[in-house]
Motif scaffolding. Sequence first.
Motif, PDB file in Angstrom:
ATOM      1  N   ALA A 555       0.843  -1.210   0.000  1.00 13.77           N
ATOM      2  CA  ALA A 555       0.000   0.000   0.000  1.00 13.77           C
ATOM      3  C   ALA A 555       0.867   1.244   0.000  1.00 13.77           C
ATOM      4  O   ALA A 555       0.539   2.254  -0.647  1.00 13.77           O
ATOM      5  CB  ALA A 555      -0.916  -0.022   1.227  1.00 13.77           C
ATOM      6  N   ARG A 556       1.971   1.217   0.692  1.00 12.70           N
ATOM      7  CA  ARG A 556       2.877   2.358   0.750  1.00 12.70           C
ATOM      8  C   ARG A 556       3.470   2.653  -0.620  1.00 12.70           C
ATOM      9  O   ARG A 556       3.534   3.814  -1.065  1.00 12.70           O
ATOM     10  CB  ARG A 556       3.970   2.068   1.768  1.00 12.70           C
ATOM     11  N   CYS A 557       3.897   1.591  -1.301  1.00  7.64           N
ATOM     12  CA  CYS A 557       4.464   1.771  -2.647  1.00  7.64           C
ATOM     13  C   CYS A 557       3.420   2.284  -3.629  1.00  7.64           C
ATOM     14  O   CYS A 557       3.697   3.164  -4.458  1.00  7.64           O
ATOM     15  CB  CYS A 557       5.043   0.446  -3.141  1.00  7.64           C
ATOM     16  N   LEU A 558       2.208   1.734  -3.532  1.00  2.41           N
ATOM     17  CA  LEU A 558       1.142   2.194  -4.431  1.00  2.41           C
ATOM     18  C   LEU A 558       0.826   3.655  -4.170  1.00  2.41           C
ATOM     19  O   LEU A 558       0.551   4.427  -5.104  1.00  2.41           O
ATOM     20  CB  LEU A 558      -0.107   1.326  -4.245  1.00  2.41           C
ATOM     21  N   GLY A 559       0.846   4.063  -2.899  1.00  7.14           N
ATOM     22  CA  GLY A 559       0.580   5.460  -2.575  1.00  7.14           C
ATOM     23  C   GLY A 559       1.630   6.384  -3.166  1.00  7.14           C
ATOM     24  O   GLY A 559       1.306   7.462  -3.680  1.00  7.14           O
ATOM     25  N   ARG A 560       2.884   5.977  -3.084  1.00  5.88           N
ATOM     26  CA  ARG A 560       3.951   6.807  -3.662  1.00  5.88           C
ATOM     27  C   ARG A 560       3.814   6.904  -5.174  1.00  5.88           C
ATOM     28  O   ARG A 560       4.005   7.979  -5.774  1.00  5.88           O
ATOM     29  CB  ARG A 560       5.300   6.227  -3.298  1.00  5.88           C
ATOM     30  N   MET A 561       3.466   5.758  -5.801  1.00  3.85           N
ATOM     31  CA  MET A 561       3.292   5.771  -7.255  1.00  3.85           C
ATOM     32  C   MET A 561       2.130   6.672  -7.655  1.00  3.85           C
ATOM     33  O   MET A 561       2.208   7.389  -8.650  1.00  3.85           O
ATOM     34  CB  MET A 561       3.058   4.336  -7.744  1.00  3.85           C
ATOM     35  N   ARG A 562       1.065   6.627  -6.843  1.00  6.50           N
ATOM     36  CA  ARG A 562      -0.071   7.471  -7.150  1.00  6.50           C
ATOM     37  C   ARG A 562       0.279   8.947  -7.012  1.00  6.50           C
ATOM     38  O   ARG A 562      -0.139   9.786  -7.827  1.00  6.50           O
ATOM     39  CB  ARG A 562      -1.233   7.119  -6.220  1.00  6.50           C
ATOM     40  N   LYS A 566       0.421  12.041  -9.990  1.00  7.66           N
ATOM     41  CA  LYS A 566      -0.272  13.329  -9.914  1.00  7.66           C
ATOM     42  C   LYS A 566       0.674  14.516  -9.998  1.00  7.66           C
ATOM     43  O   LYS A 566       0.276  15.654  -9.805  1.00  7.66           O
ATOM     44  CB  LYS A 566      -1.051  13.424  -8.597  1.00  7.66           C
ATOM     45  N   GLY A 567       1.919  14.230 -10.229  1.00  5.68           N
ATOM     46  CA  GLY A 567       2.875  15.332 -10.318  1.00  5.68           C
ATOM     47  C   GLY A 567       3.916  15.273  -9.240  1.00  5.68           C
ATOM     48  O   GLY A 567       4.863  16.045  -9.247  1.00  5.68           O
ATOM     49  N   GLY A 568       3.705  14.393  -8.283  1.00  2.00           N
ATOM     50  CA  GLY A 568       4.716  14.185  -7.236  1.00  2.00           C
ATOM     51  C   GLY A 568       4.514  15.095  -6.057  1.00  2.00           C
ATOM     52  O   GLY A 568       4.151  16.247  -6.189  1.00  2.00           O
ATOM     53  N   ARG A 569       4.728  14.564  -4.875  1.00  2.00           N
ATOM     54  CA  ARG A 569       4.675  15.328  -3.638  1.00  2.00           C
ATOM     55  C   ARG A 569       6.053  15.910  -3.377  1.00  2.00           C
ATOM     56  O   ARG A 569       7.058  15.272  -3.628  1.00  2.00           O
ATOM     57  CB  ARG A 569       4.273  14.419  -2.479  1.00  2.00           C
ATOM     58  N   PRO A 570       6.138  17.126  -2.875  1.00  2.00           N
ATOM     59  CA  PRO A 570       7.461  17.714  -2.600  1.00  2.00           C
ATOM     60  C   PRO A 570       8.248  16.837  -1.669  1.00  2.00           C
ATOM     61  O   PRO A 570       7.701  16.262  -0.720  1.00  2.00           O
ATOM     62  CB  PRO A 570       7.116  19.062  -1.958  1.00  2.00           C
ATOM     63  N   MET A 571       9.533  16.695  -1.926  1.00  2.00           N
ATOM     64  CA  MET A 571      10.407  15.908  -1.089  1.00  2.00           C
ATOM     65  C   MET A 571      10.752  16.698   0.155  1.00  2.00           C
ATOM     66  O   MET A 571      10.454  17.868   0.286  1.00  2.00           O
ATOM     67  CB  MET A 571      11.691  15.551  -1.853  1.00  2.00           C
ATOM     68  N   ALA A 572      11.430  16.030   1.085  1.00  2.00           N
ATOM     69  CA  ALA A 572      11.758  16.685   2.355  1.00  2.00           C
ATOM     70  C   ALA A 572      12.669  17.880   2.135  1.00  2.00           C
ATOM     71  O   ALA A 572      12.652  18.836   2.888  1.00  2.00           O
ATOM     72  CB  ALA A 572      12.425  15.683   3.304  1.00  2.00           C
ATOM     73  N   SER A 573      13.478  17.836   1.083  1.00  3.39           N
ATOM     74  CA  SER A 573      14.409  18.937   0.840  1.00  3.39           C
ATOM     75  C   SER A 573      13.750  20.108   0.123  1.00  3.39           C
ATOM     76  O   SER A 573      14.335  21.157  -0.044  1.00  3.39           O
ATOM     77  CB  SER A 573      15.599  18.433   0.000  1.00  3.39           C
TER      78      SER A 573
END
Length: 604
Positions: A555-562, A566-573
């Motif tokens: 589920a974690r991997c699928l969430g990241r792929m999703r 969608k354009g990607g969530r900003p990374m920690a940096s």
Amino acid sequence: MALYRSGYRFCRCLALTLILVGVTEVKGQLMWVQLHNGSLGNVTTAAPVPPGRRDAVLGYDVTRNQLILFGGTPGPLNDTWIYNVANNEWREVNTSGAPNPPARYAAVGGVSGGYFYLAMGKGPHDVYYNDVWRLDLAGTERWEMLPVAPQTTPAQQDNSSQPYSPPGRAFTTGGIYVTGSRLYVSLGTNDDMRTKYTFAYDVVSNLWFKEDEGCNLYDPRCPHPRYLHSGVMTGSEEFVVFSGCLSGEGSAGPCPSHDAWRYDGQAKTWTQLDNCPTPRLYGTMAMLPEAEGKRYVALYGGQTNTATIVQTADLAADEVAILDLESGSWTLRQAAPENNMTAVPELRVSAAMATGPDGIFLFGGASYHGVHANDLWLLRGNATYADQSPSSPCAPMTTTFVTVHGILMVIGFGFLLPIGALLMRHFSCIYTHVTFQILGICCAIAGFVLGVVSVRSAHFSFAHAIIGIIAVILGVLQPINALCRPKEPRPEERKGVARTVWQFVHRFGGRVSILLGLINSSLGVFLAVAVLPIIIAWYTWLGLLVLLWFVGEIARCLGRMRQKGKGGRPMASTLHGSQSDGIINGWEKGDGAYVNPVTESVRL
């Protein structure tokens, strides 16, 4: 005349009534008959009697209807006594001027082919013997030391076809059957180790042979190394083992344990039997005389309470546990006194027993108050009488420190710690995570202490103990590590090297601790000789944990792929990001804290 007859009849009836009420013998069940009270002489003679003792070797010579007694403790002793059953008289065998077995106790022996055999045992100054002796019963009544093969190399020891002289040991199982030609020695101790091997000495060829290699501590197919157990030869190549202490000197487990086993020397296989009697140390076993094709073993006495017992059932003075060798099941029976004017033997440990034609002879032992007895009893009856004796329910489960240790470790490493870690990783439940981890570590520490206390000696000399101490140390370091964590950078700041190193150490240490704890719990259910339902329940739960972990990671991997789709969530940096959906610059709010789902960083 009529008055005389009436008075005569009245007297007869009165006498018969007194007999029935006062001294009526109990028929059709096992009963205890005292043959000798152990005092000097008896009502008709002033013959000597053997001193009180425990851990002696007793055998019955059916041809001459006599008992042979050797050794025991306190001492240890090296005297030899013969009891004439018909005359109810003891006499000491004169062995002066001839070789004599050294003083010893906790040896094995038996009568076969006109000889009384003796092997193994513990002597003065902690000497363990591996010699074999026999006493000629047909003529000279002299002892003879039988030849044994010299000690061999480890390679030869591993080859059961090679003659081998096993190391000395005591508190072992075995002996020789009345019709057998092989003297068996299995399990036991020599203070350096609890042994798992089974050997047989061929009295015809005068050679030792290794019969069975035994199993490691985590193999449920055969009994684990032990001593202070009960055992008896049940055939020329068959014997039974019950309970004993599985702890100390490279071994661990309950002390006493609850398991019972039968060894088949022809097939060279072990079979686990039912477990109904109360676990004990220093119990004594002997075969009941066969009847109607039934072959039964009787178990008597022993010590049920030890320093590592939390709860157990006390033994009744008249209790005799009966094992049906055909079905492998136990029943608890009551043996009555010979009549209601007498009693049953006082409960004792390490008595000596031998099978006779009318029942089982019992000599000596030590009372619960430490008094060494020298009385002689007969448990009269056979297998049929055992079936007709009153029965009682099987003993309730005994709880030991090992039991509580296992429960605490399963709660800590099997539930609280892994569930707390999963909740943190997948749901960002920081406070739940902290609570579960602290409770889990407390359970692990308490379980660790009980585990150490339950092992008699050499505490960290086997895999379960070594893995356990590593897992507990890593677990204890986790809350200390958490208190020393570097300050979390703000969302618009970059994470420093110290914080990166701390996160790696915290995650890696926690995961390794949980993994080792789960592995050790999986080994522990076998080390503790857990019953099959408990083993099934543990591995079912372990499988569920693994499944939850896989599902969570997928589920974690699928969430990241999703998110990437969608354009990607900003990374920690990333210094800028959306504040919608509870996300601020890559930080997700959950359970009162901000968690970066990519780096798993936490900011309260």
